[in-house]
Design an enzyme around this catalytic site. Sequence first.
Site, PDB file in Angstrom:
ATOM      1  N   ARG A  97      83.334  55.759  33.137  1.00  0.00           N
ATOM      2  CA  ARG A  97      83.033  54.377  32.754  1.00  0.00           C
ATOM      3  C   ARG A  97      82.142  54.345  31.518  1.00  0.00           C
ATOM      4  NH1 ARG A  97      80.444  49.356  36.306  1.00  0.00           N
ATOM      5  NH2 ARG A  97      80.186  47.970  34.533  1.00  0.00           N
ATOM      6  N   ASN A 151      89.306  48.186  40.193  1.00  0.00           N
ATOM      7  CA  ASN A 151      89.523  47.587  38.868  1.00  0.00           C
ATOM      8  C   ASN A 151      90.300  48.526  37.940  1.00  0.00           C
ATOM      9  OD1 ASN A 151      88.496  44.959  38.833  1.00  0.00           O
ATOM     10  ND2 ASN A 151      86.392  45.733  38.850  1.00  0.00           N
ATOM     11  N   CYS A 172      89.365  39.872  43.965  1.00  0.00           N
ATOM     12  CA  CYS A 172      88.227  39.975  43.053  1.00  0.00           C
ATOM     13  C   CYS A 172      87.101  39.118  43.612  1.00  0.00           C
ATOM     14  CB  CYS A 172      88.661  39.457  41.683  1.00  0.00           C
ATOM     15  SG  CYS A 172      87.376  39.506  40.424  1.00  0.00           S
ATOM     16  N   HIS A 202      90.365  38.671  35.946  1.00  0.00           N
ATOM     17  CA  HIS A 202      89.328  38.695  34.901  1.00  0.00           C
ATOM     18  C   HIS A 202      89.746  37.904  33.658  1.00  0.00           C
ATOM     19  CE1 HIS A 202      86.933  42.386  36.559  1.00  0.00           C
ATOM     20  NE2 HIS A 202      87.142  41.442  37.460  1.00  0.00           N
ATOM     21  N   TYR A 252      84.243  36.500  32.150  1.00  0.00           N
ATOM     22  CA  TYR A 252      84.896  37.544  31.347  1.00  0.00           C
ATOM     23  C   TYR A 252      85.529  36.975  30.071  1.00  0.00           C
ATOM     24  CZ  TYR A 252      84.339  40.908  35.136  1.00  0.00           C
ATOM     25  OH  TYR A 252      83.798  41.744  36.084  1.00  0.00           O
TER      26      TYR A 252
END
Length: 436
Positions: A97, A151, A172, A202, A252
Amino acid sequence: MEKKALKIAVIGGGSSYTPEIVEGFINKYNEMPVRELWLVDIEEGRHKLEIVGELAKRMVEKAGLPIDVKLTLNRREAIAGADFVTTQMRVGLLDARRRDEHIPISYGVIGQETTGPGGMLKALRTVPVILDICKDIEELAPNAWMLNFTNPAGIVTEAVLKHSKVRTVGLCNSPINFQKFLARQYGVTEQETLPEFVGINHLHWVTAAYVNGEDKLQEMINGGKDYSATNVTALDWDADFLRSLGAIPTYYLRYFYMTNTMLADMKTSQEKDGTRADVVSRVEAELFELYKDVNLNKKPKQLEKRGGAYYSEAAVNLMHSLYTDRRDIQTLNVRNGGILPFLPEDASIEVNCVVTAQGPIPIPPQRVPEQIKGLMHAVKTYESLTIEAAVSGDRGIALQAMVHHPLVPDVSVAKPMLDEMLQANQAYLPAFFEKK
């Protein structure tokens, strides 16, 4: 009639989020009795699995419930005969990440876990692993529901819908967070609210916000009411823009509507505290120190700092509705099937659904503002290309996905950035490095 006791497998059971889902199973036990709860992880996650697993056992013991919590690195024994399989994995762990966030920023592009190039690389790593898990489910638990929280949830759900026979739903925490926010704003219970969500994971918009049957959307927009989350910087929206948009965008969407501001904020944060991955590493270290305490037997308050708040409430609510045929309305990632006619039928979309024992039934939205369709279509094109690249290992398709993401400026940036990101992820992307 006696309720069927359930076997549940949690893939990624060593996650710091696990105490939340355990709390959910404890709270819902009388309506949804869980007999076996299998927490599964991989060798690299063994240490965390053992810490979280022991906390889960203490929580169950405190509740005085006959839930058998089992810890394993053997995914197949956990899946065999399961009624529900939930996925909350991070392929490559937080180090991956961190690279997903840092590399794009060095090219002057948004570096975020699920949005833009970072989300693409997370998907490329994750889709093959999820599809491998689906093969086990098809063989060992063909009637199970797979609830995907991994995700980027929309891409992962669409990959499963396209490339497996597993019954799956993506979910989500953003919609449930908005519903709680709406209830707080008007001093009512969540049951008295009904927001309408339109979009993809998102990348959704709230196009109605009913409170006891009255739509409060315009009132909220005019009053500057906004909701956000710990993992996205809460920079203010332009009031004129929101009024003319006629919808409340998910947090987002700041990456798309406020790109320069968000990128500048990211660069500042990176220099000061690191990116979100760096922050999460510190929060997780603190959480696991707490989890080790043999006197701790409940979910600690500090877990809310982790982001993803209420995700397990959403997951347990969904399981409960599938199990009891509750037919309530939840916002889920499901196959489009013509609900949003400007997107492909086999696309995954995020909309309100009635949840039955046979699965969620998507509800056609009352209103889809014209101005949101183009962005949704562009991002969905990128998502579908990303799935194709993940399954095929084709660099040409990956390049097309990267170039056509709205946050990537042009091919002169996309190509070297993609090459660097693939190289950084080589250990998790063998298909892109095999001689073709």
